[in-house]
Design a protein around this motif. Structure first.
Motif, PDB file in Angstrom:
ATOM      1  N   GLU A   1       1.721   1.766  -3.527  1.00 20.87           N
ATOM      2  CA  GLU A   1       0.580   2.269  -4.300  1.00 20.87           C
ATOM      3  C   GLU A   1       0.347   3.746  -4.033  1.00 20.87           C
ATOM      4  O   GLU A   1       0.153   4.538  -4.956  1.00 20.87           O
ATOM      5  CB  GLU A   1      -0.683   1.479  -3.945  1.00 20.87           C
ATOM      6  CG  GLU A   1      -0.765   0.172  -4.687  1.00 20.87           C
ATOM      7  CD  GLU A   1      -1.854  -0.729  -4.117  1.00 20.87           C
ATOM      8  OE1 GLU A   1      -2.538  -0.295  -3.180  1.00 20.87           O
ATOM      9  OE2 GLU A   1      -1.998  -1.852  -4.623  1.00 20.87           O
ATOM     10  N   SER A   2       0.376   4.093  -2.759  1.00 24.51           N
ATOM     11  CA  SER A   2       0.064   5.494  -2.453  1.00 24.51           C
ATOM     12  C   SER A   2       1.169   6.407  -2.976  1.00 24.51           C
ATOM     13  O   SER A   2       0.915   7.549  -3.348  1.00 24.51           O
ATOM     14  CB  SER A   2      -0.090   5.672  -0.943  1.00 24.51           C
ATOM     15  OG  SER A   2       1.150   5.511  -0.330  1.00 24.51           O
ATOM     16  N   ARG A   3       2.389   5.864  -3.026  1.00 22.33           N
ATOM     17  CA  ARG A   3       3.475   6.678  -3.554  1.00 22.33           C
ATOM     18  C   ARG A   3       3.259   6.937  -5.036  1.00 22.33           C
ATOM     19  O   ARG A   3       3.508   8.018  -5.542  1.00 22.33           O
ATOM     20  CB  ARG A   3       4.799   5.951  -3.331  1.00 22.33           C
ATOM     21  CG  ARG A   3       6.005   6.856  -3.482  1.00 22.33           C
ATOM     22  CD  ARG A   3       7.225   6.268  -2.823  1.00 22.33           C
ATOM     23  NE  ARG A   3       7.475   4.894  -3.222  1.00 22.33           N
ATOM     24  CZ  ARG A   3       7.523   3.871  -2.374  1.00 22.33           C
ATOM     25  NH1 ARG A   3       7.353   4.076  -1.106  1.00 22.33           N
ATOM     26  NH2 ARG A   3       7.761   2.641  -2.792  1.00 22.33           N
TER      27      ARG A   3
ATOM     28  N   SER B   1       0.318   6.876  -6.603  1.00 23.42           N
ATOM     29  CA  SER B   1      -0.899   7.635  -6.910  1.00 23.42           C
ATOM     30  C   SER B   1      -0.715   9.120  -6.625  1.00 23.42           C
ATOM     31  O   SER B   1      -1.153   9.958  -7.390  1.00 23.42           O
ATOM     32  CB  SER B   1      -2.083   7.085  -6.123  1.00 23.42           C
ATOM     33  OG  SER B   1      -1.806   7.199  -4.747  1.00 23.42           O
ATOM     34  N   LYS B   2      -0.098   9.454  -5.552  1.00 22.59           N
ATOM     35  CA  LYS B   2       0.083  10.877  -5.267  1.00 22.59           C
ATOM     36  C   LYS B   2       1.521  11.107  -4.839  1.00 22.59           C
ATOM     37  O   LYS B   2       1.865  10.972  -3.677  1.00 22.59           O
ATOM     38  CB  LYS B   2      -0.887  11.362  -4.187  1.00 22.59           C
ATOM     39  CG  LYS B   2      -1.232  10.303  -3.161  1.00 22.59           C
ATOM     40  CD  LYS B   2      -2.235  10.805  -2.190  1.00 22.59           C
ATOM     41  CE  LYS B   2      -2.654   9.696  -1.250  1.00 22.59           C
ATOM     42  NZ  LYS B   2      -3.608  10.072  -0.273  1.00 22.59           N
TER      43      LYS B   2
ATOM     44  N   TYR C   1      -1.770   9.212   4.414  1.00 24.06           N
ATOM     45  CA  TYR C   1      -1.645   7.776   4.177  1.00 24.06           C
ATOM     46  C   TYR C   1      -2.709   7.009   4.946  1.00 24.06           C
ATOM     47  O   TYR C   1      -2.891   7.164   6.146  1.00 24.06           O
ATOM     48  CB  TYR C   1      -0.249   7.365   4.647  1.00 24.06           C
ATOM     49  CG  TYR C   1      -0.085   5.891   4.794  1.00 24.06           C
ATOM     50  CD1 TYR C   1       0.065   5.344   6.055  1.00 24.06           C
ATOM     51  CD2 TYR C   1      -0.097   5.066   3.695  1.00 24.06           C
ATOM     52  CE1 TYR C   1       0.216   4.001   6.198  1.00 24.06           C
ATOM     53  CE2 TYR C   1       0.050   3.725   3.840  1.00 24.06           C
ATOM     54  CZ  TYR C   1       0.216   3.181   5.091  1.00 24.06           C
ATOM     55  OH  TYR C   1       0.353   1.847   5.246  1.00 24.06           O
TER      56      TYR C   1
ATOM     57  N   SER D   1       0.830  -1.207   0.000  1.00 22.35           N
ATOM     58  CA  SER D   1       0.000   0.000   0.000  1.00 22.35           C
ATOM     59  C   SER D   1       0.866   1.259   0.000  1.00 22.35           C
ATOM     60  O   SER D   1       0.501   2.265  -0.618  1.00 22.35           O
ATOM     61  CB  SER D   1      -0.929   0.002   1.209  1.00 22.35           C
ATOM     62  OG  SER D   1      -0.166  -0.007   2.376  1.00 22.35           O
TER      63      SER D   1
ATOM     64  N   ARG E   1       2.775  11.542   0.056  1.00 23.67           N
ATOM     65  CA  ARG E   1       2.569  10.340   0.869  1.00 23.67           C
ATOM     66  C   ARG E   1       2.927  10.638   2.329  1.00 23.67           C
ATOM     67  O   ARG E   1       3.648  11.583   2.631  1.00 23.67           O
ATOM     68  CB  ARG E   1       3.423   9.223   0.300  1.00 23.67           C
ATOM     69  CG  ARG E   1       4.619   8.812   1.119  1.00 23.67           C
ATOM     70  CD  ARG E   1       5.474   7.906   0.333  1.00 23.67           C
ATOM     71  NE  ARG E   1       6.717   8.568  -0.025  1.00 23.67           N
ATOM     72  CZ  ARG E   1       7.738   8.669   0.822  1.00 23.67           C
ATOM     73  NH1 ARG E   1       7.637   8.211   2.038  1.00 23.67           N
ATOM     74  NH2 ARG E   1       8.859   9.240   0.456  1.00 23.67           N
TER      75      ARG E   1
END
Lengths: 529, 240
Positions: free
Chosen positions: B170-172, B174-175, B183, B167, B179
């Protein structure tokens, strides 16, 4: 108030954990759980730590003889189990939990907690200390008593306070004041015989009673305890004065007068309190004031006894004075103690400010104490004091009589006024001081007596009211029971008649059935089965 | 060596087991020619890989298994270690994270049910020690229970650590650059981090309500022989 007045709960913890206090978090704890106190985390704050700690300790104290396990505790606490275990072990190692419980009988355990824990095999462990219950206002009384007893005998097992009967008899009265009065109370108990205690208790009772009337919301915390303990220790151990120190003290007193801070500074080796008590102990009637009328060094117990007599007699009617009064140098000390007692009473608010400074002078306190009571009481006390002094010193009474009228005024007034008066009068200062202190003593005692009487009457009245109310309640109850009985009887009668009527009806029905047709029963045989 | 916990809150942690000792849980379940070998243990990923084969040989010899097991065991351990190492060096999570751990396991005759919170940033945590104390406090005599509990905890922590890596990645993507602050943990797998503000905020008490105590109380049951047999038969059936 009701809760905090309830019984003291005593728990024993190892003396090594005496830093523990419910109200605060000690350095030891801060060092062990540093991450809770650097403010970097949401789940680790001092508040949360304190909640964990208090809960675990309280949980253990619900049943101190049982060993509390970590698994038992963690179900009730929200938080990281690893940390909870750390906290649990911390408390256990310090003996704050599980120290009175049988130790884990697990031979193959590594001795991680056996090293620090105090094992309790038989009897109480050595170095025991009594800790306070949470939210209690005066738990330190017992602790102080216990620690005091530890001083008198080598600590091996649990000790009761040495003056058990004393605290039992006056327990209710003294409990409130035990902490704040600690200094003077201890000095008296340590240094003097029980005769003085009588005086002390009379006065203390008075202030206690006074206290009840006023509001006393002052917070007694661990610092109070520490302070009184340390001063007590200093009273016991550090009062060994060398000649040089004494001389230094006298010099600096002459130089700085009442400014005890400065005096203590110039003496250097002693604290302010030490200096004050030393000076009071000194026969300074001779040294400081050069009186020649007195025996060299009177026995302090004797002097105290006489003081006690004087106080009691002047409190009884304010006129009778003691003939055997030889003014010992302890009188000013006595007065000092009275001053302390009065000082502790917050209800007399107007004096708290001026008296809160422990270095305020003797004469100031005399004036203030005298101010408390009615003028005529002061007058009587002053009269008694003066005549006692005259008896002792064989000096003509008219020295005093000259300025009797104005003297009473001045004696009740402040020090500045006293100083003002000094130059123009020719009475020896010693006498003046003694007269003033004696007056103050008498006045305070008289006031105490008055207050005690008043309170006693009040209590009697209240008790009578309560008893009346109880009797009334009982009568009401009896009446109710009578009513109830009547009702029951009626009901009983009704039930009886109902029973009769039902049985007659039943008989009637049966009779009719039989009469109509007996064979009919056979048709309804299933009813019977 | 202990790292001060506070310094870990700010920066993301590189992937590792969130415990004091970086031990990987390894589970083996191998069946050859009707013989089934099930085992669970922890492995230090920094040990040399040659140890794996030695361990496999030793195990087969001790348990008197057919020699065919050696390669299977070694392969299984090897692949599980490889999976663990594939995550090493990646960012795991930033900020505080406390997760609930639930235990529900049976070891021989002992049935254990429990739940508690685990701070993933507390690298002093020690599942083995926790399990040992658990067994002591609950008076569990079976020596196999403790290791099983520790293993179950490690398995869950491992699972959560892998999720965090995924995750975080992924978050890195996406934005970028944002992050950390916003988060939120991915909710798949059920191991959702607890709401720290709700649990530890100034308004709440960390002492649970009395009626909740039973919920969080560990349950230990001793089963009879028949019950164990029935359970084992059931597990056997579901396996086939």
């Amino acid at each position: 108030m009701g809760d905090s007045d309830s019984e003291l709960e005593l728990y024993t913890i190892p003396s090594s954990s005496r830093w523990f206090a419910w109200e605060e978090i000690h350095e030891t704890e801060r060092a062990a759980f540093r991450e809770f106190f650097d403010g970097s985390s949401v789940s680790r704050t001092p508040k949360i730590y304190k909640e964990y700690r208090d809960f675990i300790i309280n949980k253990y104290r619900e049943e101190p003889s049982r060993r509390l396990t970590f698994t038992e505790v963690r179900k009730s606490l929200v938080g990281d189990v690893t940390f909870l275990r750390k906290a649990f072990l911390f408390l256990q190692n310090w003996g704050l939990i599980n120290h009175a419980a049988p130790s884990a009988s697990d031979p193959d355990r590594d001795g991680e907690d056996d090293d620090c824990r105090v094992r309790v095999e038989d009897g109480a462990p050595g170095g025991i200390r009594v800790a306070a219950t949470p939210n209690s206002l005066k738990p330190m009384a017992a602790a102080r008593a216990a620690s005091k007893s530890g001083g008198s005998a080598a600590g091996g097992s649990l000790k009761l306070p040495p003056l058990a009967s004393y605290s039992d008899v006056y327990g209710d009265l003294i409990r409130q004041k035990e902490v704040t009065c600690g200094l003077c109370g201890d000095n008296i108990l340590l240094h003097y015989s029980t005769t003085l205690m009588v005086v002390f208790i009379i006065i203390r009772m008075a202030t206690d009673i006074n206290l009840r009337g006023g509001n006393y919301g002052e917070k007694r915390s661990a610092e109070d305890f520490v302070l009184s303990e340390s001063s007590e220790n200093s009273g016991k151990h550090d009062t060994v004065w060398t000649e040089g120190e004494t001389l230094l003290l006298l010099e600096s007193v002459l130089k700085h007068g009442d400014d005890w801070e400065l005096v203590a500074q110039s003496v250097q080796t002693k604290t302010k309190l030490d200096c004050i008590s030393k000076l009071i102990e000194l026969p300074f009637g001779e040294l400081m004031l050069g009186s020649a009328h007195r025996n060299t060094n009177s026995n302090s117990a004797n002097g105290i006894m006489n003081n006690a007599k004087q106080v009691q007699s002047s409190s009884s009617d304010g006129q009778e004075n003691s003939k055997t009064n030889d003014q010992s140098p302890d009188l000013p000390k006595e007065n000092e103690q009275n001053g302390d007692v009065v000082k502790e009473s917050p209800s007399k608010r107007q004096r708290v400010a001026s008296l809160s400074d422990s270095s305020s002078s003797l004469m100031n306190q005399v004036g203030l104490i005298s101010n408390v009571v009615d003028p005529h009481i002061t007058a009587a006390a002053a009269d008694a004091a003066v005549s006692a002094l005259c008896d002792e010193n064989l000096c003509p009474r008219d020295i005093f009589d000259v300025e009797e009228d104005e003297g009473l005024e001045t004696e009740r007034s402040s020090l500045s006024e006293m100083d003002h008066r000094c130059p123009k009068d020719d009475i020896p200062l010693t006498l003046r001081v003694r007269a003033a202190t004696a007056t103050a003593l008498g006045a305070a005692a008289a006031r105490a007596k008055l207050l005690a009487d008043q309170e006693y009457r009040e209590i009697e009245h209240l008790v009578a009211t309560i008893i009346e109310a109880q009797i009334e309640k009982l009568q009401h109850k009896v009446k109710h029971f009578d009513d109830l009985e009547l009702l029951m009887e009626k009901e009983h009668a009704e039930m009886e008649s109902l029973k009769d009527s039902i049985s007659t009806e039943r008989i009637d029905v049966l009779r009719r059935t039989f009469r109509s047709e007996i064979t009919r029963w056979k048709d309804y045989s299933y009813v019977k089965s | 060596m202990k790292t001060p916990i506070s310094s870990l809150y700010r920066n993301p942690v590189k992937f590792r087991m969130p415990t004091a000792e970086n031990l990987v849980p390894i589970r083996l379940d191998i069946e050859i020619e009707g013989q089934r070998y099930k085992d669970a243990f922890t492995w230090n990923p920094s040990d040399p890989d040659s140890e794996v084969v030695v361990f496999a040989k030793r195990t087969v010899k001790d348990l008197k298994l057919p020699p065919a097991f050696v390669t299977q065991i070694a392969q299984s351990i090897q692949s599980q270690l490889a999976e663990f190492r594939s995550y090493e060096g990646q960012d795991m999570y930033a900020g505080e994270k406390i997760v609930p751990i639930k235990l529900d396991l049976r070891v021989n005759h002992t049935l254990v049910k429990d739940q508690f919170l685990w701070d993933l940033n507390n690298f002093e945590s020690d599942p083995e020690e926790f399990a040992r104390i658990f067994c002591k406090d609950m008076a569990i005599e079976d020596p196999e229970v403790g290791p099983a509990i520790a293993f179950a905890i490690r398995e869950q922590l491992y699972e959560i650590a892998i999720q965090s890596v995924v995750s975080a990645r992924e978050s890195r993507m996406s934005k970028k650059g944002r992050r950390g602050a916003e988060y939120t943990p991915v909710s798949k797998g059920g191991a959702v981090a607890v709401d720290l503000v709700k649990l530890f905020g100034p308004k709440s008490s960390v002492v649970r309500k009395r009626k909740e105590w039973d919920v969080y109380e560990p349950i230990v049951d001793l089963l009879s022989n028949e019950e164990v047999d029935a359970l084992e038969a059931k597990e056997e059936r579901s396996f086939r």
